[in-house]
Design a protein around this motif. Structure first.
Motif, PDB file in Angstrom:
ATOM      1  N   THR A   1      10.233  -4.658  -4.211  1.00 57.21           N
ATOM      2  CA  THR A   1       9.022  -4.803  -3.406  1.00 57.21           C
ATOM      3  C   THR A   1       8.460  -3.441  -3.017  1.00 57.21           C
ATOM      4  O   THR A   1       7.237  -3.277  -2.872  1.00 57.21           O
ATOM      5  N   LEU A   2       9.323  -2.451  -2.876  1.00 58.42           N
ATOM      6  CA  LEU A   2       8.905  -1.137  -2.392  1.00 58.42           C
ATOM      7  C   LEU A   2       8.389  -0.219  -3.488  1.00 58.42           C
ATOM      8  O   LEU A   2       7.957   0.893  -3.194  1.00 58.42           O
TER       9      LEU A   2
ATOM     10  N   HIS B   1       0.033  -5.894  -1.395  1.00 54.72           N
ATOM     11  CA  HIS B   1      -0.289  -4.923  -2.449  1.00 54.72           C
ATOM     12  C   HIS B   1       0.032  -5.485  -3.836  1.00 54.72           C
ATOM     13  O   HIS B   1      -0.793  -5.388  -4.758  1.00 54.72           O
ATOM     14  N   HIS B   2       1.201  -6.073  -3.993  1.00 55.81           N
ATOM     15  CA  HIS B   2       1.582  -6.620  -5.305  1.00 55.81           C
ATOM     16  C   HIS B   2       0.692  -7.810  -5.681  1.00 55.81           C
ATOM     17  O   HIS B   2       0.339  -7.980  -6.858  1.00 55.81           O
TER      18      HIS B   2
ATOM     19  N   ASP C   1      15.040  -6.324  -2.976  1.00 56.71           N
ATOM     20  CA  ASP C   1      15.175  -5.023  -2.314  1.00 56.71           C
ATOM     21  C   ASP C   1      15.862  -3.982  -3.186  1.00 56.71           C
ATOM     22  O   ASP C   1      16.239  -2.916  -2.702  1.00 56.71           O
TER      23      ASP C   1
ATOM     24  N   SER D   1      11.905  -9.184   1.548  1.00 51.53           N
ATOM     25  CA  SER D   1      10.579  -8.657   1.207  1.00 51.53           C
ATOM     26  C   SER D   1       9.523  -9.037   2.239  1.00 51.53           C
ATOM     27  O   SER D   1       8.437  -8.463   2.257  1.00 51.53           O
TER      28      SER D   1
ATOM     29  N   GLU E   1       2.953  -5.917   3.998  1.00 45.85           N
ATOM     30  CA  GLU E   1       1.825  -5.177   3.418  1.00 45.85           C
ATOM     31  C   GLU E   1       2.104  -4.839   1.953  1.00 45.85           C
ATOM     32  O   GLU E   1       1.192  -4.836   1.122  1.00 45.85           O
ATOM     33  N   ARG E   2       3.372  -4.555   1.646  1.00 47.70           N
ATOM     34  CA  ARG E   2       3.738  -4.302   0.240  1.00 47.70           C
ATOM     35  C   ARG E   2       3.569  -5.571  -0.583  1.00 47.70           C
ATOM     36  O   ARG E   2       3.151  -5.528  -1.743  1.00 47.70           O
TER      37      ARG E   2
ATOM     38  N   GLU F   1       5.497  -4.013   7.630  1.00 52.24           N
ATOM     39  CA  GLU F   1       5.328  -3.015   6.571  1.00 52.24           C
ATOM     40  C   GLU F   1       5.658  -3.607   5.207  1.00 52.24           C
ATOM     41  O   GLU F   1       4.940  -3.361   4.217  1.00 52.24           O
ATOM     42  N   LEU F   2       6.723  -4.398   5.139  1.00 53.47           N
ATOM     43  CA  LEU F   2       7.093  -5.020   3.874  1.00 53.47           C
ATOM     44  C   LEU F   2       6.064  -6.075   3.465  1.00 53.47           C
ATOM     45  O   LEU F   2       5.746  -6.219   2.278  1.00 53.47           O
TER      46      LEU F   2
ATOM     47  N   ASP G   1       6.311   0.289  -7.550  1.00 54.38           N
ATOM     48  CA  ASP G   1       5.363  -0.260  -8.512  1.00 54.38           C
ATOM     49  C   ASP G   1       5.919  -0.265  -9.934  1.00 54.38           C
ATOM     50  O   ASP G   1       5.216  -0.632 -10.876  1.00 54.38           O
TER      51      ASP G   1
END
Length: 402
Positions: free
Chosen positions: A236-237, A24-25, A179, A12, A20-21, A17-18, A239
């Motif tokens: 992680t990718l 986000h969470h 993942d 994660s 940033e996820r 890019e990950l 919601d």
């Protein structure tokens, strides 16, 4: 105080890019009003610069002579790097955070370096940071002894860190980000129509984890089960809420929850001769004294059968030969498990399992069962077909679509 613990694994955190996820969470949880504690693993997998396996490779390639205490000093660095990188990223986005080692977070362990057990958790420092409005980012997989020595918790240690903190803090929930989109009915790399489950019980999750499902470590589940702290296993990718691990809420009548597999095991059979009543003791004592872990144990008057991982097979055979026993070895086998809280006392489950494998011409080399799991030993080349056959037989693709 409404507390949520989020744990992010190495995959994660592996790329910008990950990460940033991950941000986000974290922001989503803060917007929902949670006081948030974040636990992180070392970034990436083997080959990534600071992954645990990469650090171990450095040692192997440079003398391979580091004592366990010094090995822990090295291995605990990966998580601290992850935590520091994430803290920098969060602060750049206006989220106040701080980094804590496992010891600073209050995780006290025994002295068993590289595989320490948690004795107690005293999260005073974490509570202080939460009261200041900060997000504590805790380096997972580690703690300290009462003498101040750094220890690591062994495989799955970051999961264990997260649930131990969740229990100590009285958290509303522990989110394990990974993942995959929750707990699947089977490995989706083997079964294309495997689906994510909405809920599983703690017991089912422990059995799935022990029998090969690698989404969460069983020790972490056992800790959460002590005080019924719910766990969510999430992607992680995405919601979506993922899979809820709990003993409360939804009731279902499914027989089987999931099919798992453990490849790379060798079946060992030792036959007892006339009057060899001490054979079992000699065999198991020899394995124990030489640090060989055994599984799938069957004891009867005619002898014993058990399994070891393939890499231990030659050593086990040599030990048995030294005792005067001729062992029969079936190498490259696999343990396939059908796990479900609904199988206890239900007639016909084993019959369906045997029928499914017989229809595929798959030989069952050995079997065992408990009130929630039926284990089958098959040849390694039959493993994937066995998993698919059982998944299909119990129609697991039809249950609990997300």
């Amino acid at each position: 105080m409404k507390i949520l613990v989020q744990k992010f694994g190495g995959t994660s955190l592996a790329t910008p890019e990950l990460r940033e996820r991950v941000v986000h969470h974290i922001r989503t949880a803060l917007d929902e009003g949670y006081h948030l504690v974040v636990v992180v693993s070392a970034m990436g997998r083997k080959g990534a610069p600071y992954a645990t396996d990469t650090l171990l490779e450095w040692v192997r390639n440079n003398g391979d002579a580091l004592p366990p205490r010094e090995l822990d000093l090295l291995l605990h660095c990966g998580e601290i790097i992850s935590a520091s990188v994430l803290a920098s990223l969060l602060r750049s986005k206006g989220i106040d955070s701080c980094v804590l080692t496992g010891g600073q977070a209050g995780i006290i362990t025994n002295n068993d370096h590289t595989n320490a057990q948690i004795i107690t958790v005293n999260p005073v420092r974490i509570r202080q940071e939460l009261e200041k409005g900060r997000v504590p980012i805790v380096a997972g997989f580690q703690g300290r002894t009462t003498e101040g020595e750094i220890t690591t918790l062994g495989r799955g240690g970051s999961d264990t860190t997260a649930t131990a903190l969740g229990v100590a803090l009285g958290a509303d929930m522990v989110d394990i980000f990974t993942d995959v989109n929750g707990i699947m009915t089977a490995d989706p790399r083997i079964v294309e129509d495997a689906v994510a489950l909405n809920t599983v019980t703690y017991t089912e999750m422990c059995n799935l984890a022990f029998q090969g499902a690698k989404v969460i470590h069983p020790r972490a589940v056992e800790i959460a089960m002590q005080t019924n702290v719910p766990i969510r296993v999430r992607s992680t990718l995405a919601d979506s809420p993922g899979t809820l691990v709990t003993n409360q809420g939804e009731v279902n009548d499914r027989l089987i929850t999931g099919i798992t597999q453990v490849p790379g095991v060798t079946q060992i059979k030792v036959h007892a001769g006339e009057g060899q009543y001490d054979l079992q003791l000699k065999v198991f004592k020899a394995m124990a004294e030489n640090g060989i872990s055994i599984d799938f144990i069957n004891v009867n008057p005619s002898g014993v059968a058990y399994t070891v991982f393939d890499e231990w097979a030659d050593r086990a055979e040599s030990l048995l030969r030294d005792l005067g026993f001729e062992a029969e070895l079936n190498r490259n086998c696999a343990k396939v498990s059908a796990v479900g809280a609904g199988i206890a006392g239900v007639p016909g489950v084993m019959a369906k399992i045997v029928e499914a494998l017989t229809d595929e011409d798959i030989q069952i080399l050995q079997s065992a069962d408990s009130h929630t799991t039926i284990w089958l030993l098959v040849r390694g080349e039959d493993m994937q077909r066995a998993v698919r056959a059982l998944h299909r037989k119990f129609e697991l693709h039809k249950i609990h679509y997300q």
